[in-house]
Design a protein around this motif. Structure first.
Motif, PDB file in Angstrom:
ATOM      1  N   MET A   1       0.839  -1.188   0.000  1.00 20.33           N
ATOM      2  CA  MET A   1       0.000   0.000   0.000  1.00 20.33           C
ATOM      3  C   MET A   1       0.880   1.246   0.000  1.00 20.33           C
TER       4      MET A   1
ATOM      5  N   ASP B   1       1.953   0.225  -5.085  1.00 20.11           N
ATOM      6  CA  ASP B   1       0.696  -0.285  -5.642  1.00 20.11           C
ATOM      7  C   ASP B   1      -0.390   0.759  -5.769  1.00 20.11           C
TER       8      ASP B   1
ATOM      9  N   CYS C   1      -1.942   2.473  -3.791  1.00 23.46           N
ATOM     10  CA  CYS C   1      -2.956   2.548  -2.743  1.00 23.46           C
ATOM     11  C   CYS C   1      -2.470   3.439  -1.606  1.00 23.46           C
ATOM     12  N   MET C   2      -3.326   4.386  -1.186  1.00 25.90           N
ATOM     13  CA  MET C   2      -2.946   5.357  -0.161  1.00 25.90           C
ATOM     14  C   MET C   2      -3.636   4.997   1.142  1.00 25.90           C
TER      15      MET C   2
END
Lengths: 383, 383
Positions: free
Chosen positions: B172, B213, B215-216
């Protein structure tokens, strides 16, 4: 039925030798009129393949006599030589069918960065033209497949006219469409400007809302050709509805055939302040690799939904977000809601509903799960 | 060395029972001064975990006496109750060390959407406080691990002062940082406003340029605490350099430990009209699942690089793009360049260089390959 379902169209698909294994790789669709009105929607990628640049020029005239499509090579990032190859292909088609190259659209799909083998391609044009027929739609649809496991065709019957279509695409389905080619035909009598309006609207709510892996192709093309052979001028609203239905049908086929996918995920965003907000949120969730992995694992991990929503600039308050997975509201008011054990994720179709609690608008974006098979398939594509 | 490398800091890590398997899950870092100056950088996700909301409030005062960090639960999307849990944790720490809760920062990491088990957590605070020591930095770094396979620590020696740090994060990793927590300490004497300036600048070119990826997280936090115990007021430029080096060192450790990754990919964008353009292009390439799969498969598929570049609004002309992979310029002028067979992708470190031919600016974004192991690890995280 495919592109030859409407009157006025012939098609064919042959193996020209562009693919290694002797599969069909060259398709031709010819509009015998009386009308040649046409419209096109293309990739928004700024790196556009030679056939896209060519076909955009053709479409400025609003008329298409024929579309030649090849798999086995995208003819993208091939420089001026690649553009000349596209031009030569169009000229060859024009010569064989006795028409102007300026009304011959070209579409290509396959690996980026390699020149097409022009000798087999040009010989293939003669072969495919020789096989043109009123029932060649299925062979044409077969010839444009790359990693597609099935041919994708659709048709709808309007009031006195038909709409048919074919498409290819199985990965790289993103922002504006996919690595996808689609040709849609109709025997309705509709001028080019109206075809353009209808096609843009239909693509905007169908192909444009597929987002399987966030990757945007250099070659995406959707063409709409009208022969006018039925003699019917359709009601505009009904025509738009039929075109949208064919696009939606083909888009659904692309989704379920997406590379390595085991789940078709519909992300329904409701309660949005604007439709754009709903689309933005849907896309952000559709692009979360973590969420796509969770759905693959049949894990109703709503935290990954909410954290994807939080990356957007849509209107919402974190403590008013509600999320349902397959109908179970497991997140209410931004926190845990109903029991996650109630969520049944064994289904192939998964629906994630996100209520932004911010207004009356909604939109649905479609994606797939992320699987080890996707990785395998895309780790070895060009080698 | 970790956070206790500089003078004035004590730390500890214990197993409080938040993780199932009895591993360490609670860390405490205490600044014994004389200064308590501090700064923080937080996730830009609009859905922020309770400890982020709390610690942002603490940091408005520019002073931090202690940081308590737990793994085994993110305390995100837990509603008002979750915020009260964070508050209670800070109060407990304050009570045990005899200080104000208003100067106790809290960080949490783990699964989203579940309340923390407060009884073991509060008992754990007493246990961890009892173990505080000048050599507890490693235990603290160990206690904040989630899927991290190793502890992440770093230190640098400045002119008369030290900088130490610890971090956690293994997936992430995105836009603004990662699911990552990091505490950086120094015994230099630097006021809070200067710490804030330096930390933002350092994070902007290190943690912010990791994008494994896309994603935060809801919990990302980087804190910088200065004890002033060395009595040295550093040269501002030298201090910024040391803080940036520690951040870069920790960021590199996050990258190589990213979930399931087998390649560390540096995307160097050069020839950009603006630095922002370079970052935008780097991020777009870093987020291409197709490219990440190709690199995993050791396939120098430059077409996937170019098509990712084409999705951005950076200044460039498609026919002036050059791309090198591990030093071989396989794309020149937007078309095939040197022989792709010359590219050796067997290395763990992979460098993709993209020359936009549009100006003098550059930036590097770091990502990893996409692997079946990533899918496996993230398909079963919460179950």
């Amino acid at each position: 039925m495919s592109v030859t379902a409407p009157l006025g169209f012939r098609a064919a698909g042959v193996a020209a030798g562009l693919k290694a294994k002797g599969a069909r790789d060259l398709a031709l669709v010819v509009n015998d009129g009386p009308s040649r009105a046409a419209a096109g929607v293309f990739t928004r990628n700024r790196v556009k393949a030679a056939p896209v640049l060519w076909t955009q020029q053709v479409l400025t005239g609003g008329r298409v006599r024929a579309v030649v499509l090849n798999s086995g090579g995208a003819n993208a990032c091939t420089g001026p030589g690649g553009f000349q190859d596209t031009h030569a292909t169009a000229e060859k088609v024009a010569g064989v069918i006795g028409d102007s190259a300026g009304e011959v659209a070209v579409c290509s799909t396959g690996l980026i960065g390699e020149r097409l083998p022009m000798d087999p391609l040009l010989a293939g044009v003669e072969a495919v033209a020789a096989q043109l027929s009123r029932d060649g739609g299925l062979a044409a649809a077969d010839a444009i497949r790359t990693t597609d496991t099935v041919t994708k065709i659709a048709f709808r019957r309007g009031e006195g006219y038909m709409v048919g279509g074919m498409a290819k695409g199985a990965g790289m389905l993103a922002p504006a469409m996919a690595t996808m080619l689609s040709v849609i035909t109709t025997d309705a009598d509709v001028p080019a400007a109206e075809l353009d309006r209808v096609l843009r609207k239909a693509v905007g709510v169908t192909f444009d809302r597929l987002d399987t892996d966030g990757c945007m192709s250099t070659n995406d093309t959707v063409l709409l050709l009208a022969s006018g052979a039925s003699g019917v001028t359709p009601d505009p609203a009904e025509f738009e509805k039929k075109i949208t239905e064919v696009c939606a049908d083909l888009a659904r086929q692309l989704l379920v055939d997406a590379e390595g996918a085991t789940k078709a995920i519909a992300i329904e965003v409701v309660g949005a302040a604007h439709e754009d907000d709903a689309v933005t949120v849907g896309r952000a969730v559709a692009r979360s690799n973590l969420l796509k992995c969770a759905i693959h694992g049949e894990d109703p991990n709503w935290g990954r939904v909410v954290s994807a929503v939080g990356t957007t600039d849509a209107v919402f308050e974190p403590d008013r977000l509600n999320v349902a997975i397959n109908g179970i509201w497991i997140c209410r008011g931004g926190a845990a809601g109903d029991d996650r054990a109630k969520v049944d994720l064994r289904t192939r179709d998964v629906t994630i509903t996100i209520d932004l609690s911010a207004g009356p608008h909604s939109a649905t974006v479609h994606t797939t799960d992320l699987t080890a098979e996707y990785v395998h398939e895309n780790s070895a594509y060009s080698t």
